[in-house]
Design a protein around this motif. Structure first.
Motif, PDB file in Angstrom:
ATOM      1  N   VAL A  45       3.696   0.574   2.658  1.00 28.65           N
ATOM      2  CA  VAL A  45       3.518  -0.476   3.655  1.00 28.65           C
ATOM      3  C   VAL A  45       3.465  -1.796   2.915  1.00 28.65           C
ATOM      4  O   VAL A  45       2.592  -2.006   2.078  1.00 28.65           O
ATOM      5  N   GLU A  68       0.271 -11.163  14.902  1.00 28.25           N
ATOM      6  CA  GLU A  68      -0.273 -10.071  15.698  1.00 28.25           C
ATOM      7  C   GLU A  68      -0.968  -9.078  14.783  1.00 28.25           C
ATOM      8  O   GLU A  68      -0.901  -9.176  13.556  1.00 28.25           O
ATOM      9  N   SER A  69      -1.598  -8.083  15.383  1.00 24.42           N
ATOM     10  CA  SER A  69      -2.294  -7.051  14.630  1.00 24.42           C
ATOM     11  C   SER A  69      -1.320  -6.349  13.678  1.00 24.42           C
ATOM     12  O   SER A  69      -0.214  -5.996  14.077  1.00 24.42           O
ATOM     13  N   GLY A  70      -1.741  -6.170  12.449  1.00 24.53           N
ATOM     14  CA  GLY A  70      -0.907  -5.468  11.488  1.00 24.53           C
ATOM     15  C   GLY A  70       0.096  -6.348  10.780  1.00 24.53           C
ATOM     16  O   GLY A  70       0.921  -5.864  10.003  1.00 24.53           O
ATOM     17  N   SER A  71       0.038  -7.652  11.014  1.00 18.50           N
ATOM     18  CA  SER A  71       1.023  -8.514  10.364  1.00 18.50           C
ATOM     19  C   SER A  71       0.626  -8.830   8.923  1.00 18.50           C
ATOM     20  O   SER A  71       1.402  -9.436   8.199  1.00 18.50           O
ATOM     21  N   GLY A  72      -0.569  -8.432   8.513  1.00 11.68           N
ATOM     22  CA  GLY A  72      -0.955  -8.611   7.119  1.00 11.68           C
ATOM     23  C   GLY A  72      -1.845  -9.806   6.865  1.00 11.68           C
ATOM     24  O   GLY A  72      -2.051 -10.184   5.713  1.00 11.68           O
ATOM     25  N   LYS A  73      -2.410 -10.380   7.911  1.00  7.34           N
ATOM     26  CA  LYS A  73      -3.257 -11.564   7.752  1.00  7.34           C
ATOM     27  C   LYS A  73      -4.479 -11.250   6.892  1.00  7.34           C
ATOM     28  O   LYS A  73      -4.743 -11.946   5.919  1.00  7.34           O
ATOM     29  N   SER A  74      -5.211 -10.202   7.274  1.00 10.06           N
ATOM     30  CA  SER A  74      -6.424  -9.872   6.526  1.00 10.06           C
ATOM     31  C   SER A  74      -6.079  -9.495   5.100  1.00 10.06           C
ATOM     32  O   SER A  74      -6.778  -9.882   4.161  1.00 10.06           O
ATOM     33  N   THR A  75      -5.012  -8.730   4.928  1.00 15.05           N
ATOM     34  CA  THR A  75      -4.644  -8.309   3.587  1.00 15.05           C
ATOM     35  C   THR A  75      -4.334  -9.519   2.707  1.00 15.05           C
ATOM     36  O   THR A  75      -4.728  -9.558   1.547  1.00 15.05           O
ATOM     37  N   ALA A 124       5.069  -0.389  10.166  1.00 19.83           N
ATOM     38  CA  ALA A 124       5.191  -1.190   8.951  1.00 19.83           C
ATOM     39  C   ALA A 124       5.733  -0.369   7.782  1.00 19.83           C
ATOM     40  O   ALA A 124       6.229  -0.926   6.811  1.00 19.83           O
ATOM     41  N   ALA A 139       2.283  -4.771   3.239  1.00 18.66           N
ATOM     42  CA  ALA A 139       1.361  -5.520   4.106  1.00 18.66           C
ATOM     43  C   ALA A 139       1.512  -7.017   3.892  1.00 18.66           C
ATOM     44  O   ALA A 139       1.421  -7.801   4.825  1.00 18.66           O
ATOM     45  N   GLU A 169     -10.727 -14.112  11.336  1.00 18.69           N
ATOM     46  CA  GLU A 169     -11.015 -14.022  12.770  1.00 18.69           C
ATOM     47  C   GLU A 169     -12.501 -14.230  13.055  1.00 18.69           C
ATOM     48  O   GLU A 169     -13.140 -13.361  13.656  1.00 18.69           O
ATOM     49  N   PHE A 210       0.855  -1.189   0.000  1.00 21.18           N
ATOM     50  CA  PHE A 210       0.000   0.000   0.000  1.00 21.18           C
ATOM     51  C   PHE A 210       0.886   1.232   0.000  1.00 21.18           C
ATOM     52  O   PHE A 210       1.821   1.325   0.791  1.00 21.18           O
TER      53      PHE A 210
HETATM   54  N1  LIG Z   1      -6.206  -0.187   2.508  1.00 26.37           N
HETATM   55  C1  LIG Z   1      -5.032  -0.013   3.127  1.00 26.37           C
HETATM   56  N2  LIG Z   1      -4.274   1.071   2.889  1.00 26.37           N
HETATM   57  C2  LIG Z   1      -3.099   1.246   3.507  1.00 26.37           C
HETATM   58  N3  LIG Z   1      -2.564   0.404   4.392  1.00 26.37           N
HETATM   59  C3  LIG Z   1      -3.281  -0.701   4.692  1.00 26.37           C
HETATM   60  C4  LIG Z   1      -4.546  -0.957   4.090  1.00 26.37           C
HETATM   61  N4  LIG Z   1      -5.015  -2.131   4.588  1.00 26.37           N
HETATM   62  C5  LIG Z   1      -4.087  -2.573   5.460  1.00 26.37           C
HETATM   63  N5  LIG Z   1      -3.043  -1.715   5.523  1.00 26.37           N
HETATM   64  C6  LIG Z   1      -1.843  -1.882   6.347  1.00 26.37           C
HETATM   65  O1  LIG Z   1      -1.309  -3.149   6.084  1.00 26.37           O
HETATM   66  C7  LIG Z   1      -0.841  -3.750   7.261  1.00 26.37           C
HETATM   67  C8  LIG Z   1      -1.485  -5.098   7.460  1.00 26.37           C
HETATM   68  O2  LIG Z   1      -2.860  -4.914   7.725  1.00 26.37           O
HETATM   69  P1  LIG Z   1      -3.876  -6.100   7.935  1.00 26.37           P
HETATM   70  O3  LIG Z   1      -5.205  -5.510   8.170  1.00 26.37           O
HETATM   71  O4  LIG Z   1      -3.720  -7.068   6.838  1.00 26.37           O
HETATM   72  O5  LIG Z   1      -3.330  -6.741   9.282  1.00 26.37           O
HETATM   73  P2  LIG Z   1      -3.944  -7.907  10.146  1.00 26.37           P
HETATM   74  O6  LIG Z   1      -2.851  -8.875  10.338  1.00 26.37           O
HETATM   75  O7  LIG Z   1      -5.211  -8.390   9.559  1.00 26.37           O
HETATM   76  O8  LIG Z   1      -4.218  -7.182  11.520  1.00 26.37           O
HETATM   77  P3  LIG Z   1      -5.449  -7.288  12.524  1.00 26.37           P
HETATM   78  O9  LIG Z   1      -5.141  -8.432  13.415  1.00 26.37           O
HETATM   79  O10 LIG Z   1      -5.377  -5.990  13.259  1.00 26.37           O
HETATM   80  O11 LIG Z   1      -6.679  -7.463  11.710  1.00 26.37           O
HETATM   81  C9  LIG Z   1      -1.092  -2.774   8.384  1.00 26.37           C
HETATM   82  O12 LIG Z   1       0.091  -2.063   8.651  1.00 26.37           O
HETATM   83  C10 LIG Z   1      -2.141  -1.872   7.816  1.00 26.37           C
HETATM   84  O13 LIG Z   1      -2.019  -0.592   8.372  1.00 26.37           O
END
Ligand SMILES: Nc1ncnc2c1ncn2[C@@H]1O[C@H](COP(=O)(O)OP(=O)(O)OP(=O)(O)O)[C@@H](O)[C@H]1O
Ligand SMILES: Nc1ncnc2c1ncn2[C@@H]1O[C@H](COP(=O)(O)OP(=O)(O)OP(=O)(O)O)[C@@H](O)[C@H]1O
Ligand code: SF4
Ligand code: SF4
Ligand SMILES: [Mg+2]
Ligand SMILES: [Mg+2]
Lengths: 320, 353, 446
Positions: free
Chosen positions: C46, C67-74, C300, C48, C201, C28
């Motif tokens: 970032v 953990e949060s922000g590790s990029g799982k959802s992405t 990140a 992700a 999740e 991103f």
């Molecule tokens: N649309 C976006 N634009 C910019 N940065 C993004 C976007 N979506 C996610 N990110 C960044 O990408 C990184 C990974 O985000 P992601 O949501 O995939 O994490 P996650 O592992 O699912 O965390 P969580 O447990 O909090 O859901 C984070 O640093 C987030 O800020």
């Protein structure tokens, strides 16, 4: 998940959607309830006046004679003319009743037009973003920055020469004033709703953008509209009467208009003729107040943060 | 928890409790009637002790914590006794209470960002808190105390003049803890202090809270829905269900050998590293407005007897000092013929949370 | 009672994986302040998801943990094409997803579906449950006619346990409890008979006793419908029970991946080890974990060099990517525990430590005052000697005092690749036989 699963399960209802909308109205309490109902009654009165003007009014709005006998000029209230007559020898009561029709017609037309333009633009700009959004925001902000009466005046002046109907000209002028508001509200709302999980869920089930906009976003962003439209209606009445006062609104040949009436009567008050200014002025104030109260009442009803719930006090002595 | 609880247990038993709650009731007013969020709860906390309060969502944990400090919405009904240093907090005026909160009773919330003012530097937060309760302190002394509290939670002095948004979630929670500690409270009530944090950071914060009693002697009431946290960090545990404490006792023995059917079911349904089978508790927590008759757990309890659906069980004290509210532990008191299993309709997802 | 689904070792290995991800990247661009935006400048990137590779076999459950922000959802969203990957490849049933246009993706989504974290937010508040669950059928033109759709929706609702379906069909999401809403979300996901379910999740917002109910439902559905799951979670405990294989993510990269049982029994990566050690567990014999990594996941947008975990890794050594800015947390930890006078004295010697990512292997640490280089070096040496176990010092080859600064020579940063051992693989230099850990080697070079 603090929302209790123990809410008594409501029986299947025939109109669940309708009930959902009117539930909060029934639940409002206190000042919000007062505002809502006072506003509704005031506004309702004027709407009735507007609808039934032909039957309620003793005369036509531009009638200055009866059976060949001209009405007196600036006559005080009498049996023939309950609210008197004005400088043009027309009946003030007729002006008020027919005026309600003009005011509400123009404002309704203007708001429908403004919604029809502002809402789709806001939806599209908010959902797709990009350069279209940036340009629209710039244009709308620029329009928003111009004082509304000035903007309406310019539009009325420009259109006045080419469009015959004063009602349409006035409505168009007012439309332009309010399009930016709807656009801004819708667009900002859409940009936040766009990030909601259920919109992503809609994409995940394969919904194309048009479906997402109409089925998932539209109904969740229009809740702000009734409040805004009602408040804008109040504001639009002022703009319209302002235009009329300045002579750019609905022309006297095309309909009665309170702003125009007041403008023709400004000189009267000094010579003790109070009824020609008082009654149109009062009509303006009452309608604007009614709409404002209705809007604010709706706002507190619909907006849960402002919503004033019944403050139930627990008396521990009563609890076994 | 072996060593921490072991050496805390000795002095704790010897000393008088600093907080005694007796028959506390907190009822919220709702349009549909009073919600019995806390219903006749009694507990004690001794100096330097960590008491864990666990329970499912809506069981009244937060209400208990807030009820003790009387941080409740307008109109909420409170009665019973909350004895702190011989004074009943329930009877205190709001003004007296305000003076207690901070230097005597500290509170930490789940979401630190909503409690820190984004426009104020960390320094200003500390100065404000300290000045309110110790107006006599000089600037140097304020600073010294603030930095000492921050240092204890691992925030370096270099960051004293920064704004809340410049810190990560875990650091903000540490700052909140430091803010509570700087006033040297005797009791700290921490309501889900780690729920918004990642596991490693959560473990860091829990370690910090557990170390508190060693370094400062502060007693902690730790409210959480995470059984693991209680098992690791608490000396004693109180299990809440439907606004009541159903079991209370030494944390290790409660987790090793739960005595109340709800505690047993809750432990079994919690997914942990040792889980090899999924267990669930049928049904949903009870309504607090129209609670079921008798034992609140009876509609879901696998051991329920006829008496359970009719009459609430009395509190029993077991040999190890544990308190349990369940008919199984006072079989002698059950009227004849009412030991028979309770017949019930099947519980479906419709009743489920 | 549900037992753990056994993955029989003798099950025939499907030769073609259902999902095959190769070097997937989703980056991103982040926009900075107003000025940056006006100049069209990017404030950074970032990463992700960065260079992620894995396979997912038919019928398998792969856990994505971090953990949060590790990029799982992405990562999950990239797979469904809900965000567009920047590079690499992800194929689903042999079809490449990366670079596919929206209409083609929309068609593909009838085969892969998603379950969301917050069941309340994932349902359109303006639609009834029947409308929400039935909408995919309308969109994909699967069934025609209101009655046919309603009948199918009712069947699906019963399947996820919302029975009798009639009591739920015409309710709005707000009338349902959390667990019931999540069941409705699952019903919507399976109504099209997909093969892959990305569950982001699915239980973390639910109450504990509801979690096992939903997990149980997901296991039942998997068995009945032959589903394949990508299970995203930050909860290692539920992943252990639920998954056949696990991938641990840290700052967009897989740091460890492999067969679940082996990974839990013998974590190879220090981060996995730390995560496992940090889980609070109701086992009464466990104590508070003491050897936790310090700090939190770094920004990140400016990830650490080399191994991204090195600033927190208790076992990090020379090649792990040390750089000058890593000195800041070391000093902060030291100062947080010091008397104010002593801390001020140390701070008076040192200038501003740069916060930017270091280029190359040499760096200058400025002294606070001109000519203070020698004093600064002496202080650093003293700090090092007081805590020689601090991993930061392993990264430094040489420190030299110059007039106004200390010149530091770092070991070059190496990014660890995945080293496979048995049924798991981890990305850590400790597993590289060619690199020796300095604790085993001689005393630090002075
Ligand atoms: N649309 C976006 N634009 C910019 N940065 C993004 C976007 N979506 C996610 N990110 C960044 O990408 C990184 C990974 O985000 P992601 O949501 O995939 O994490 P996650 O592992 O699912 O965390 P969580 O447990 O909090 O859901 C984070 O640093 C987030 O800020
Ligand atoms: N202000 C309020 N008015 C009415 N009812 C309330 C209010 N606050 C909480 N409740 C109700 O009281 C009950 C107990 O709430 P409380 O917040 O104490 O539970 P909790 O155990 O802390 O749950 P959680 O784990 O979700 O935080 C719930 O059923 C809740 O719905
Ligand atoms: S009192 Fe009866 S219903 Fe309640 S927990 Fe004990 S056995 Fe179960
Ligand atoms: S490569 Fe291994 S040892 Fe080095 S920092 Fe990363 S996890 Fe730690
Ligand atoms: Mg709570
Ligand atoms: Mg996520």
């Amino acid at each position: 998940m603090t929302d209790s699963p123990h809410t008594p399960v409501p029986k299947p209802q025939r109109f669940p959607a309708l009930r959902r909308i009117f539930q909060p109205v029934a639940e409002t309490r206190g000042f919000a309830r007062f505002m809502l109902w006072t506003g509704a009654v005031l506004t309702g009165l004027f709407i009735l006046m507007a609808i039934f003007a032909p039957w309620l009014s003793p005369y036509a709005f531009d009638q200055y004679q009866l059976a060949g006998v001209a009405f007196p000029q600036t006559a005080p209230p009498s049996a023939l003319h309950p609210l008197g007559t004005n400088v043009q020898s027309t009946d003030v009561l007729a002006q008020i009743l027919w005026g309600a029709r003009t005011e509400l017609l123009v404002v309704a037309l203007a708001l429908i037009l403004a919604l029809a333009i502002g809402v789709p633009l806001g939806l599209i700009a908010g959902y797709f973003g990009g350069w279209f959004d940036r340009i629209m925001v710039l244009v709308m902000d620029a329009m928003f920055a111009i004082p509304s009466l000035l903007l309406a005046l310019v539009i009325a002046f420009l259109l006045g020469s080419s469009i015959a109907s004063g009602i349409v000209v006035a409505a168009a002028a007012i439309t332009i004033v309010y399009v930016p508001q709807y656009f801004r509200v819708l667009r900002n709302h859409v940009t936040s709703v766009r990030e909601e999980s259920y919109v992503e869920a809609a994409r995940a089930i394969g919904a194309p953008p048009s479906t997402i906009l109409t089925k998932y976003i539209f109904f969740n962003v229009i809740q702000a509209i009734p409040v805004l439209a009602t408040l804008n209606a109040a504001d639009a009445i002022l703009t319209l009467t302002g235009l009329g006062f300045l002579g750019y609104g609905v022309q006297p040949t095309q309909g009665a208009e309170w702003g125009y009436d007041v403008s023709r009567a400004v000189g009267d008050a000094a010579s003790g003729i109070w009824w020609t200014t008082l009654f149109p002025g009062l009509a303006i104030v009452l309608l604007v107040t009614g709409l404002t109260l209705l809007g604010e009442g709706l706002n507190e009803t619909i907006n849960p943060v402002l919503r004033q719930r019944a403050a139930t006090r627990v008396n521990m002595e009563d609890e076994a | 928890m072996s060593e921490t609880s072991a050496n805390a247990a000795t002095p704790a038993d010897a000393e008088d409790p600093i907080l005694t709650v007796r028959d506390l009731r907190v009822f919220y007013g709702t349009p549909r009637g009073a919600a019995r969020a806390v219903d006749r709860v009694s507990l004690t906390i001794r100096p330097g002790e960590t008491l864990g309060v666990v329970g499912e969502s809506g069981s009244g944990k937060s209400t208990l914590g807030r009820g003790i400090l009387r941080l409740l919405p307008e109109g909420t009904g409170v009665d019973g006794e909350v004895l702190y240093k011989g004074q009943n907090l329930v009877k205190m005026t709001p003004d007296q209470l305000r003076r207690m909160r901070g230097p005597e009773l500290g509170l930490i919330f789940q979401e630190p960002m909503t409690r820190l003012n984004p426009l104020l530097r960390i320094q200003e937060h500390f100065e404000e808190a300290l000045k309110q309760h110790h107006p006599e302190l000089k600037r140097d002394e304020l600073r010294r105390r603030a930095l000492a509290a921050l240092g204890r939670t691992g925030i370096p002095p270099t960051r004293y003049r920064q704004y809340p948004h410049e810190f990560s979630g875990g650091m903000r929670q540490r700052i909140m803890i430091a803010l509570a500690l700087v006033l040297n409270p005797t009791l700290l009530i921490a309501d889900e202090p780690t729920t918004a944090l990642d596991v490693i950071v959560e473990a860091q914060i829990i370690r910090l809270l557990a170390d508190l009693k060693k370094t400062t002697g502060t007693a902690v009431m730790l409210i959480t829905h995470n059984l693991g946290i209680v098992a690791e960090a608490c000396d004693r545990v109180a299990v809440m269900y439907g606004g009541k404490i159903v079991e209370e006792g030494d944390a290790r023995s409660v987790f090793a050998d739960p005595q109340h059917p709800y505690t047993q079911a809750l432990l079994r349904s919690t997914i942990s590293l040792e889980t090899t089978e999924l267990h669930t508790i049928p049904g949903a927590p009870p309504s607090l407005i129209n609670p079921p008759q008798g034992c609140l757990f009876s509609p879901r309890c696998g051991h329920a007897m006829k008496v359970c659906a009719r009459k609430a069980p009395a509190e029993q004290r077991l040999e190890d000092g544990r308190r349990v509210e369940c008919w199984l532990h006072c079989p002698g008191a059950i009227p004849a013929g009412e030991e028979a299993p309770l017949e019930r309709q099947e519980i479906t997802v419709a009743d489920e949370a | 009672m549900q037992t753990k689904p056994d993955t029989a070792p003798d099950a025939p290995a499907p030769d073609v994986p259902l999902v095959s991800v190769r070097n997937l990247k989703t980056w991103f661009e982040i926009r900075g302040g107003v000025l940056d935006r006006m100049l069209g400048r990017d404030a950074g990137t970032v990463k992700a998801v960065d260079d992620v590779t894995f396979d997912l076999a038919r019928g398998e459950v792969l856990g994505l943990v971090g953990e949060s922000g590790s990029g799982k959802s992405t990562l999950g969203r990239s797979l469904l094409g809900l965000v567009h990957a920047t590079g690499g490849s992800a194929s689903f049933e042999g079809q490449e997803v990366v670079g596919l246009d929206e209409p083609a993706l929309r068609k593909l989504r009838s085969r892969m579906q998603m379950v969301f974290q917050d069941p309340h937010a994932a349902l359109n508040p303006a639609m009834t449950i029947a409308q929400s669950v039935g909408h995919p059928l309308t969109i994909h033109g699967r069934l025609k006619g209101r009655d046919e759709i309603r009948a199918h929706v009712a069947k699906t609702l019963e399947r996820v346990g919302l029975s009798p379906a009639d009591t739920y069909m015409d309710k709005y999401p707000g009338d349902l409890s959390g667990g019931q809403k999540q069941r409705a979300v699952i019903a919507r996901a399976i109504v099209l008979d997909p093969v892959l379910l990305v569950a982001d999740e699915p239980v973390s917002m639910l109450d504990m006793s509801v979690r096992s109910k939903i997990l149980k439902l997901m296991i039942d559905l998997k068995d009945q419908l032959g589903l394949t799951y990508l299970y995203i979670t930050h909860d290692l405990a539920s992943a252990k029970f639920f998954c056949d294989r696990i991938a641990i993510l840290y700052l967009g990269k897989i740091v460890e991946i492999g067969e679940a049982r082996a990974l839990y029994a013998g974590p190879k990566h220090p981060y996995t080890e730390a995560l496992l050690g940090a889980i609070p567990d109701p086992d009464p014999t466990r104590t508070i974990p003491r050897n936790l990594p310090r700090g939190e996941i770094p920004d990140a947008a400016k990830p650490p060099r080399g191994c991204a975990f090195h600033p927190r890794c208790p076992r990090a050594f020379a090649p792990c990517g040390w750089e000058l800015r890593d000195l800041t947390p070391v000093l902060e930890a030291r100062w947080a525990g010091m008397e104010e006078q002593a801390h001020l004295a140390e701070r008076a010697l040192i200038g501003e430590i740069p916060a930017e990512v270091m280029e190359g292997t040499t760096a200058r640490l400025p002294a606070a005052t001109p000519g203070g280089g020698a004093d600064l070096l002496a202080m650093l040496e003293r700090i090092r000697s007081e805590d020689p176990a601090e991993p930061f010092w392993t990264g430094i080859k040489e420190m030299r005092a110059e007039a106004d600064h200390v010149a530091m020579e770092f070991h070059p940063a190496l990014t660890p690749r995945l080293y496979a051992e048995g049924t798991t693989a981890a990305a850590c230099h400790l597993l590289d036989p060619g690199l020796t850990h300095p604790r085993a080697a001689a005393a630090p070079v002075l």
